[in-house]
Enzyme design. Structure first.
Site, PDB file in Angstrom:
ATOM      1  CG  HIS A 147      -1.608  -4.527   0.730  1.00  0.00           C
ATOM      2  ND1 HIS A 147      -2.060  -3.227   0.708  1.00  0.00           N
ATOM      3  CD2 HIS A 147      -0.268  -4.460   0.928  1.00  0.00           C
ATOM      4  CE1 HIS A 147      -1.022  -2.419   0.874  1.00  0.00           C
ATOM      5  NE2 HIS A 147       0.069  -3.132   1.006  1.00  0.00           N
ATOM      6  CD  GLU A 174       2.733  -4.405   3.961  1.00  0.00           C
ATOM      7  OE1 GLU A 174       3.834  -4.548   3.447  1.00  0.00           O
ATOM      8  OE2 GLU A 174       1.722  -4.036   3.321  1.00  0.00           O
TER       9      GLU A 174
HETATM   10  P1  13P Z   1       5.718   1.204   0.664  1.00  0.00           P
HETATM   11  O1  13P Z   1       7.021   0.514   0.954  1.00  0.00           O
HETATM   12  O2  13P Z   1       5.701   1.916  -0.637  1.00  0.00           O
HETATM   13  O3  13P Z   1       5.273   2.070   1.823  1.00  0.00           O
HETATM   14  O4  13P Z   1       4.601   0.045   0.523  1.00  0.00           O
HETATM   15  C1  13P Z   1       4.588  -0.981   1.439  1.00  0.00           C
HETATM   16  C2  13P Z   1       3.593  -1.995   1.044  1.00  0.00           C
HETATM   17  O5  13P Z   1       2.400  -1.759   1.036  1.00  0.00           O
HETATM   18  C3  13P Z   1       4.111  -3.313   0.611  1.00  0.00           C
HETATM   19  O6  13P Z   1       3.055  -4.188   0.411  1.00  0.00           O
END
Ligand code: 13P
Length: 258
Positions: A107, A179
């Site tokens: 992440h 992401e």
């Molecule tokens: P948010 O949905 O709070 O932006 O976070 C996304 C995330 O990092 C999921 O791992």
């Protein structure tokens, strides 16, 4: 434990709680989700829900879910060694022992604050596969790379580095979560389908046929979830804030089922 298979291609709807929730809050959320799924089994049809609590809540959530739960359980991180002098770390076998089926790897918050590199993601993917758990490999580019039009190349390099040398069969067990860093969290700007078209197409072209699923995460909410799920090549959503509230998670399941 049953899991959706690559051939059935379920819609993945999952959340990491990041560093949030006490045990009481973890119990409340989990019991609420189980009650919802018991009342409305259509919310499980073609959908693969998952939850990734902090390590402190793993066994508690596993006990509530039971052994054959439709909700998959994950850990937010695990070390690549099986055991040893690694103070503060938890290994993949320990996470599995506590009930985890998925291991989240790479992440952007771990890359930014905790020294996660492409090489450590590679080691963790390998350790996770070695113990027959499912890696959830997160990738994403910073804003300046996005603004310069380099998103696709950046995330492909992150995936290539993390899966380097893996045989095809092992690649097929990996979940990718795209992401974009600029889309995550309180300061994040939700990505639009236009932002995502190129990077998702690039991921699909190189890895779509070989990995298990490609998820999107970053400021997913109940207003944008349907549009995000409609993007070709997106197999599901990996959600933070919106899904921490039971109502938000429930609504996301409804949107995925619709
Ligand atoms: P948010 O949905 O709070 O932006 O976070 C996304 C995330 O990092 C999921 O791992």
């Amino acid at each position: 434990m049953p899991e959706g298979t690559a051939t059935s291609r379920p819609v993945w709807i999952g959340t990491s709680w990041k560093m949030n929730k006490t045990l009481a809050e973890a119990r409340e959320w989990t019991a609420g989700v189980l009650a919802t799924l018991a009342e409305r089994p259509e919310l499980m049809s073609g959908i693969q829900p998952f939850v990734i609590p902090p390590l402190t809540a793993l066994t508690t959530v596993r006990e509530l879910l039971g052994e054959n739960s439709p909700v998959l359980l994950g850990a937010q991180n695990a070390h690549w060694e099986d055991a040893g002098a690694w103070t503060g770390e938890v290994s993949v076998p320990q996470a599995a022992d506590a009930g985890a089926q998925l291991i989240e790897i790479g992440h952007s918050e771990r890359r930014e604050h905790f020294g996660e590199t492409v090489e450590t993601t590679r080691l963790k993917v390998a350790a996770t596969l070695r113990h027959d758990l499912t890696p959830l490999l997160c990738i994403g580019e910073p804003l300046e790379v996005h603004d310069a039009g380099g998103s696709a190349g950046f995330i492909l390099d992150q995936v290539r580095g993390a899966v380097d040398g893996l045989p095809e069969e092992q690649l097929g067990r990996i979940l990718l979560a795209y992401e974009p860093i600029w889309a995550i969290g309180e300061q994040g700007r939700p990505a639009t389908p236009a932002d995502l078209a190129d990077p998702v197409a690039a991921l699909q072209a190189e890895f779509g046929a070989s990995v298990r699923a490609v998820l999107y995460g970053g400021s997913v909410n109940t207003d944008n979830a349907a549009d995000l799920l409609a993007i070709p090549g997106i197999d599901g959503l990996f959600v933070g804030r919106t899904a921490w509230e039971l109502d938000g998670f429930r609504r996301l399941l409804e949107i995925a089922a619709a």
